[in-house]
Write a protein that holds these residues in place. Structure first.
Motif, PDB file in Angstrom:
ATOM      1  N   UNK A 110       0.918  -1.268   0.105  1.00 54.12           N
ATOM      2  CA  UNK A 110       0.047   0.035   0.076  1.00 54.12           C
ATOM      3  C   UNK A 110       0.795   1.248   0.099  1.00 54.12           C
ATOM      4  N   UNK A 111       1.929   1.098   0.693  1.00 51.57           N
ATOM      5  CA  UNK A 111       2.645   2.408   0.955  1.00 51.57           C
ATOM      6  C   UNK A 111       4.041   2.421   0.008  1.00 51.57           C
ATOM      7  N   UNK A 112       4.262   1.554  -1.198  1.00 54.81           N
ATOM      8  CA  UNK A 112       5.279   1.380  -1.921  1.00 54.81           C
ATOM      9  C   UNK A 112       5.639   2.656  -2.545  1.00 54.81           C
ATOM     10  N   UNK A 113       4.691   3.465  -3.112  1.00 55.14           N
ATOM     11  CA  UNK A 113       4.821   4.799  -3.854  1.00 55.14           C
ATOM     12  C   UNK A 113       5.581   5.840  -3.098  1.00 55.14           C
ATOM     13  N   UNK A 114       5.712   5.400  -1.746  1.00 55.35           N
ATOM     14  CA  UNK A 114       5.929   6.834  -0.875  1.00 55.35           C
ATOM     15  C   UNK A 114       7.600   6.273  -0.663  1.00 55.35           C
ATOM     16  N   UNK A 115       8.401   5.464  -1.120  1.00 49.62           N
ATOM     17  CA  UNK A 115       9.639   5.127  -1.175  1.00 49.62           C
ATOM     18  C   UNK A 115       9.954   3.910  -0.021  1.00 49.62           C
ATOM     19  N   UNK A 116      10.963   3.656  -0.137  1.00 50.00           N
ATOM     20  CA  UNK A 116      11.523   2.374   0.754  1.00 50.00           C
ATOM     21  C   UNK A 116      11.367   2.797   2.476  1.00 50.00           C
ATOM     22  N   UNK A 117      12.038   3.873   2.590  1.00 49.34           N
ATOM     23  CA  UNK A 117      12.086   4.182   3.822  1.00 49.34           C
ATOM     24  C   UNK A 117      10.978   4.856   4.309  1.00 49.34           C
ATOM     25  N   UNK A 118      10.461   5.744   3.997  1.00 51.97           N
ATOM     26  CA  UNK A 118       9.403   6.626   4.439  1.00 51.97           C
ATOM     27  C   UNK A 118       8.023   5.782   4.266  1.00 51.97           C
ATOM     28  N   UNK A 119       7.855   5.217   3.128  1.00 52.05           N
ATOM     29  CA  UNK A 119       6.703   4.566   2.716  1.00 52.05           C
ATOM     30  C   UNK A 119       6.704   3.198   3.323  1.00 52.05           C
ATOM     31  N   UNK A 120       7.570   2.098   2.730  1.00 46.58           N
ATOM     32  CA  UNK A 120       7.453   0.664   3.260  1.00 46.58           C
ATOM     33  C   UNK A 120       7.824   0.611   4.529  1.00 46.58           C
ATOM     34  N   UNK A 121       9.120   1.174   4.883  1.00 42.99           N
ATOM     35  CA  UNK A 121       9.683   0.751   6.193  1.00 42.99           C
ATOM     36  C   UNK A 121       8.764   1.394   7.156  1.00 42.99           C
ATOM     37  N   UNK A 122       8.589   2.801   7.123  1.00 42.64           N
ATOM     38  CA  UNK A 122       7.786   3.593   8.184  1.00 42.64           C
ATOM     39  C   UNK A 122       6.501   2.704   8.600  1.00 42.64           C
ATOM     40  N   UNK A 123       5.736   2.728   7.287  1.00 44.92           N
ATOM     41  CA  UNK A 123       4.386   2.137   7.464  1.00 44.92           C
ATOM     42  C   UNK A 123       4.088   0.601   7.951  1.00 44.92           C
ATOM     43  N   UNK A 124       5.010  -0.228   7.254  1.00 50.04           N
ATOM     44  CA  UNK A 124       5.241  -1.520   7.636  1.00 50.04           C
ATOM     45  C   UNK A 124       5.473  -1.919   9.014  1.00 50.04           C
ATOM     46  N   UNK A 125       6.455  -1.342   9.732  1.00 50.55           N
ATOM     47  CA  UNK A 125       6.781  -1.518  11.032  1.00 50.55           C
ATOM     48  C   UNK A 125       5.765  -0.642  12.010  1.00 50.55           C
ATOM     49  N   UNK A 126       4.967   0.194  11.565  1.00 57.50           N
ATOM     50  CA  UNK A 126       4.038   0.671  12.511  1.00 57.50           C
ATOM     51  C   UNK A 126       3.195  -0.386  13.321  1.00 57.50           C
ATOM     52  N   UNK A 127       3.067  -1.426  12.195  1.00 57.32           N
ATOM     53  CA  UNK A 127       2.328  -2.626  12.995  1.00 57.32           C
ATOM     54  C   UNK A 127       3.210  -3.552  13.673  1.00 57.32           C
ATOM     55  N   UNK A 128       4.343  -3.775  13.024  1.00 56.73           N
ATOM     56  CA  UNK A 128       5.415  -4.661  13.699  1.00 56.73           C
ATOM     57  C   UNK A 128       5.932  -4.300  14.855  1.00 56.73           C
ATOM     58  N   UNK A 129       5.896  -3.220  15.230  1.00 56.99           N
ATOM     59  CA  UNK A 129       6.468  -2.680  16.503  1.00 56.99           C
ATOM     60  C   UNK A 129       5.780  -2.990  17.909  1.00 56.99           C
ATOM     61  N   UNK A 130       4.307  -2.945  17.844  1.00 61.75           N
ATOM     62  CA  UNK A 130       3.467  -3.443  18.688  1.00 61.75           C
ATOM     63  C   UNK A 130       3.703  -5.217  19.096  1.00 61.75           C
ATOM     64  N   UNK A 131       3.656  -5.872  17.959  1.00 58.29           N
ATOM     65  CA  UNK A 131       3.952  -7.210  17.962  1.00 58.29           C
ATOM     66  C   UNK A 131       5.071  -7.624  18.556  1.00 58.29           C
ATOM     67  N   UNK A 132       6.384  -6.911  18.146  1.00 59.14           N
ATOM     68  CA  UNK A 132       7.533  -7.263  18.748  1.00 59.14           C
ATOM     69  C   UNK A 132       7.644  -6.774  20.209  1.00 59.14           C
ATOM     70  N   UNK A 133       7.272  -5.824  20.529  1.00 59.53           N
ATOM     71  CA  UNK A 133       7.250  -5.396  21.658  1.00 59.53           C
ATOM     72  C   UNK A 133       6.144  -6.411  22.821  1.00 59.53           C
ATOM     73  N   UNK A 134       5.308  -6.785  22.380  1.00 56.10           N
ATOM     74  CA  UNK A 134       4.536  -8.068  22.990  1.00 56.10           C
ATOM     75  C   UNK A 134       5.186  -9.133  23.109  1.00 56.10           C
ATOM     76  N   UNK A 135       5.777  -9.470  22.048  1.00 54.45           N
ATOM     77  CA  UNK A 135       6.651 -10.728  22.355  1.00 54.45           C
ATOM     78  C   UNK A 135       7.976 -10.608  22.999  1.00 54.45           C
ATOM     79  N   UNK A 136       8.547  -9.388  23.263  1.00 56.97           N
ATOM     80  CA  UNK A 136       9.649  -9.206  24.014  1.00 56.97           C
ATOM     81  C   UNK A 136       9.342  -9.311  25.485  1.00 56.97           C
ATOM     82  N   UNK A 137       8.062  -8.372  25.682  1.00 57.54           N
ATOM     83  CA  UNK A 137       7.726  -8.489  27.198  1.00 57.54           C
ATOM     84  C   UNK A 137       7.053  -9.843  27.602  1.00 57.54           C
ATOM     85  N   UNK A 138       6.483 -10.638  26.732  1.00 56.78           N
ATOM     86  CA  UNK A 138       6.029 -11.789  27.259  1.00 56.78           C
ATOM     87  C   UNK A 138       7.150 -12.814  27.457  1.00 56.78           C
TER      88      UNK A 138
END
Length: 160
Positions: A110-138
């Protein structure tokens, strides 16, 4: 909020609920259970193939099995098949590995048109962040409980 606004809101909710079709909860639950089970059976079949034809041990076959499930999920997302499947399957398609891979791939596409860093990287890891934090805390709390059990009750637990 004024009394008129509350009355309007209540009136709207009554009208909306009168026109909302009932949800087939039992049918959706059974479908989710069967689809989730089918996805897990496919994963088990892939693992058996790795064990039988790849000569992996049962423990070592786990990682490539997960990788294949992630790859299949991303391919089906890219082809537009996974979204249709998920809409039909409901919660059954949200088996953690495939559902998470679908969500990450969808965000990247969805965000590939915004570029690799600002588009894909930033938006893809908005979702991954909470999942990773939950996994580490658990994992931290599980390790802490294991440590406390081992030290206070002198229970020896296997590491694997």
């Amino acid at each position: 909020m004024s009394t008129v606004n509350k009355q309007q809101q209540t009136s709207y909710q009554q009208v909306a609920s009168a026109h909302t079709p009932p949800r087939p909860v039992v049918k959706n639950t059974v479908r989710a259970f069967l689809v989730g089970g089918a996805v897990c059976m496919i994963g088990q079949a892939i693992q058996v193939l790795f064990i039988r034809y790849g000569h992996f041990s049962q423990t070592d076959a786990g990682n490539p099995t997960v990788a294949v499930l992630i790859l299949l999920s991303v391919i089906f997302t890219a082809l537009g098949v996974y979204d249709k499947f998920a809409q039909w399957a409901g919660a059954g398609s949200a088996v953690p590995v495939t559902g998470f891979a679908n969500t990450m791939a969808s965000a990247a596409m969805e965000h590939r048109s915004e570029g690799f860093v600002a588009g894909i990287g930033a938006n893809m890891f908005k979702l991954a962040g909470p999942v990773v934090v939950y996994g580490v805390v658990s994992a931290f709390f599980v390790a802490l409980i294991r440590y406390l059990l081992a030290t206070t009750m002198h229970i020896q637990m296997p590491l694997g």
